[in-house]
Design a protein around this motif. Structure first.
Motif, short mmCIF file in Angstrom:
data_model
loop_
_atom_site.label_atom_id
_atom_site.label_comp_id
_atom_site.label_asym_id
_atom_site.label_seq_id
_atom_site.Cartn_x
_atom_site.Cartn_y
_atom_site.Cartn_z
N MET A 1 22.85 -4.53 78.37
CA MET A 1 21.71 -5.33 78.78
C MET A 1 20.46 -4.47 78.90
N LYS A 2 20.63 -3.21 79.28
CA LYS A 2 19.49 -2.31 79.39
C LYS A 2 18.87 -2.07 78.02
N THR A 3 19.69 -1.77 77.03
CA THR A 3 19.18 -1.53 75.68
C THR A 3 18.54 -2.78 75.11
N ALA A 4 19.20 -3.92 75.31
CA ALA A 4 18.65 -5.18 74.81
C ALA A 4 17.29 -5.46 75.43
N ALA A 5 17.17 -5.27 76.74
CA ALA A 5 15.90 -5.53 77.43
C ALA A 5 14.80 -4.61 76.91
N PHE B 1 15.55 -14.35 63.21
CA PHE B 1 16.66 -14.50 64.15
C PHE B 1 17.17 -13.11 64.51
N TYR B 2 17.49 -12.92 65.79
CA TYR B 2 17.91 -11.61 66.28
C TYR B 2 19.20 -11.74 67.08
N ALA B 3 20.21 -10.97 66.71
CA ALA B 3 21.48 -10.95 67.43
C ALA B 3 21.77 -9.53 67.87
N TYR B 4 22.12 -9.38 69.14
CA TYR B 4 22.45 -8.07 69.70
C TYR B 4 23.95 -8.03 69.98
N THR B 5 24.69 -7.34 69.15
CA THR B 5 26.13 -7.18 69.33
C THR B 5 26.62 -6.00 68.51
N HIS B 6 27.63 -5.31 69.03
CA HIS B 6 28.26 -4.22 68.28
C HIS B 6 29.45 -4.71 67.46
N GLU B 7 29.80 -5.97 67.64
CA GLU B 7 30.93 -6.54 66.90
C GLU B 7 30.43 -7.06 65.55
N ARG B 8 30.85 -6.41 64.48
CA ARG B 8 30.38 -6.81 63.15
C ARG B 8 30.76 -8.25 62.84
N SER B 9 31.96 -8.65 63.25
CA SER B 9 32.40 -10.02 62.96
C SER B 9 31.54 -11.05 63.68
N LEU B 10 31.11 -10.72 64.91
CA LEU B 10 30.25 -11.66 65.64
C LEU B 10 28.85 -11.70 65.03
N ALA B 11 28.33 -10.55 64.63
CA ALA B 11 27.03 -10.53 63.96
C ALA B 11 27.08 -11.38 62.70
N ASP B 12 28.13 -11.20 61.91
CA ASP B 12 28.28 -12.00 60.68
C ASP B 12 28.41 -13.48 61.01
N THR C 1 17.26 -9.39 62.07
CA THR C 1 17.52 -8.02 62.49
C THR C 1 18.68 -8.06 63.48
N ILE C 2 19.65 -7.22 63.28
CA ILE C 2 20.77 -7.10 64.20
C ILE C 2 20.53 -5.89 65.10
N ASN C 3 20.63 -6.11 66.40
CA ASN C 3 20.50 -5.06 67.41
C ASN C 3 19.09 -4.49 67.53
N ASP C 4 18.12 -5.26 67.12
CA ASP C 4 16.72 -4.93 67.35
C ASP C 4 15.88 -6.16 67.06
N SER C 5 14.57 -6.03 67.19
CA SER C 5 13.66 -7.14 66.92
C SER C 5 12.53 -6.67 66.02
N LEU C 6 12.06 -7.55 65.17
CA LEU C 6 10.89 -7.36 64.31
C LEU C 6 11.09 -6.45 63.11
N LEU C 7 11.98 -5.46 63.19
CA LEU C 7 11.90 -4.33 62.26
C LEU C 7 12.32 -4.64 60.83
N HIS C 8 13.01 -5.75 60.59
CA HIS C 8 13.32 -6.09 59.20
C HIS C 8 12.05 -6.30 58.39
N VAL C 9 10.96 -6.66 59.06
CA VAL C 9 9.69 -6.92 58.37
C VAL C 9 9.13 -5.64 57.76
N SER C 10 9.45 -4.48 58.34
CA SER C 10 8.86 -3.22 57.88
C SER C 10 9.67 -2.56 56.77
N VAL C 11 10.78 -3.16 56.36
CA VAL C 11 11.59 -2.59 55.28
C VAL C 11 11.05 -3.11 53.95
N HIS C 12 10.43 -2.23 53.17
CA HIS C 12 9.71 -2.67 51.97
C HIS C 12 10.63 -3.25 50.90
N SER C 13 11.89 -2.85 50.91
CA SER C 13 12.81 -3.36 49.89
C SER C 13 13.35 -4.74 50.23
#
Length: 475
Positions: free
Chosen positions: A234-238, A379-390, A402-414
């Motif tokens: 919860m600390k990392t998510a916050a 959409f943003y999901a915070y989980t270490h479980e790959r199956s739950l993220a999927d 973005t999984i386990n963060d927010s906004l940053l998929h926008v900055s990936v040029h590819s």
């Protein structure tokens, strides 16, 4: 805005000039496109300080770091990445040939420039939202007319002054907004129209473009959700979510608009969110924290908080030990507990430093709520479980994730950027942006031997047997 007489003469003259410029060189070669992209680099890099200051004046207080990072650095990085890749993107693509065109025919898909593109730029990231599409447009070999927001007049005037030093008006021109110029601009007969803004304005833009059958790319907004799974800190998510909600004072189209936290963990999240804000904003008035763009937006956000409170929500001021400068429209980040769907905050995109939190018991509860509403831009999901993220990815639909963060998929040029449904249509960034502003033109090169000659009229038994044999082979 139907009549040509309603459109400002400078718009019409510029469009005619850009069409003439395009007609004079309908297919810029690789060296010319690289030269145009490098000129964009120089325009931004040479005038970095002036651009940062212009945005600061438009906001009243815009964090210098946020402008430098999100507007200057990311823009230049995207330009350099495109410069490296555009030669490959320009190459004709080989496509397989069907049996009826064998043995010597060839099929190719050739990307060609489409002409003159119109861009309508929002105020929240006005440099980036002008130059990101321009990167794709110039890589594809087009010209562009750019209309800035009415909240970006200092920047618009600066760009109008600077641009002629780097480009002829036939290649690139900027315009200020105001006095109904927005509808007039979108009524022009562009070869493509690119708009970033709200869904409501996007509908009007699309209707205007439809009168000319102008193709549109709409990058809209909406209410982008996030969910924290029970397995995630919860600390990392916050920390990561509050970074997003305080960056640009939450005025980002892909920002977390509301959050799902496991039942029983809401107070823990609030505690960690307050700790984050106390650490990173010891003085909310010192310039590190961006102002709300104008008084109308500030008043709207304050009214939304009052509406939520009146309807039973609990408001948690995350910097209650400080007094934000309301005269400069500095607004404290606020968490809203127990939000209900009849509250203004849950009816429209917030676009500010306010975070409603809903508790949940099951993942199905989360996806049912998300899927019952218009499709979000992110959409943003915070989980270490790959199956739950999927599971969350495949049981929701949004523009990007973005999984386990927010906004940053926008900055990936590819990765292409774009919404779906209420959050927009079409993509840009990288190769997909190059494709958006190109005509992928299919070409068949017929060979000296034409297989279909074996099936010319008059049709008889032999031709019928050949046709039946082809059908059997495909059945």
């Amino acid at each position: 805005m139907n009549a040509q007489a309603d459109i400002p003469a400078e718009f019409i003259q510029c469009l005619e000039g850009q069409r003439a410029h395009f007609e004079a060189n309908r297919y810029p070669d690789h060296s010319q496109r690289v030269a145009d992209l490098k000129a964009l680099v120089r325009l931004v890099a040479d005038n970095r300080e002036a651009l940062i200051e212009a945005v600061n004046k438009d906001y009243g207080c815009r964090s210098r770091f946020e402008t430098t990072f999100a507007e200057i650095a990311v823009t230049l990085d995207g330009l350099q990445d495109t410069i490296k890749r555009v030669k490959k993107w320009m190459k004709p693509q080989k496509r397989h040939v069907d049996p009826m065109q064998l043995p010597l025919a060839r099929a190719r898909l050739i990307p060609q420039p489409i002409g003159v593109v119109g861009i309508v730029v929002p105020w929240n990231f006005p440099i980036a939202m002008a130059f990101h599409p321009l990167t794709c447009i110039f890589a594809a070999g087009n010209s562009a007319m750019v209309k800035m927001s009415e909240n970006s007049n200092h920047l618009a005037r600066l760009l109008r002054e600077l641009t002629p030093r780097y480009f002829p008006e036939g290649k690139l021109a900027f315009f200020e907004d105001g006095g109904g110029r927005g509808p007039a601009f979108t009524a022009l007969q562009f070869d493509h129209l690119f708009f970033t803004g709200s869904p409501a304005t996007g509908k009007a833009v699309m209707a205007n473009a439809a009168r000319n059958l102008t193709p549109v790319t709409l990058e809209l907004g909406g209410k982008s959700p996030a969910v924290v799974a029970p397995d995630f800190s919860m600390k990392t998510a916050a920390q990561r979510i509050m970074w997003a909600k305080t960056f640009n004072a939450g005025q980002i189209c892909t920002n977390v608009d509301y959050l799902f936290v496991p039942e029983g963990e809401v107070n823990n999240f609030v505690k960690e969110a307050k700790a984050y804000c106390a650490k990173h904003y010891p003085n909310i008035n010192n310039g590190d924290y961006t102002a709300v763009i104008d008084q109308r937006s500030y008043d709207r956000l304050q009214a939304a908080l009052e509406d939520a409170k009146a309807k039973g929500a609990t408001l948690v001021n995350l910097i209650d030990s400080q007094t934000p400068d309301a005269g400069k429209r500095i607004m404290a980040p606020v968490i809203v507990l127990n939000p209900t769907d009849d509250m203004d905050l849950m009816q429209r995109e917030i676009f500010g430093p306010i975070l409603p939190i809903k508790s949940y018991r099951s993942r199905e509860e989360v996806t049912q709520y998300i899927n019952s509403r218009p499709r979000p831009l992110a959409f943003y999901a915070y989980t270490h479980e790959r199956s739950l993220a999927d599971w969350y990815i495949y049981n929701t639909l949004s523009g990007g994730v973005t999984i386990n963060d927010s906004l940053l998929h926008v900055s990936v040029h590819s990765l292409p950027f774009g919404g779906i449904g209420n959050s927009g249509m079409g993509h840009y960034h990288g190769y997909e942006g190059f494709q958006t502003f190109s005509k992928l033109r299919p070409v068949l090169y017929q060979g000296p031997i034409r297989a279909i000659n074996m099936m010319l009229p008059p049709y008889g038994v032999k031709v019928e047997k050949m046709l039946n044999m082809m059908i059997r082979m495909k059945s």
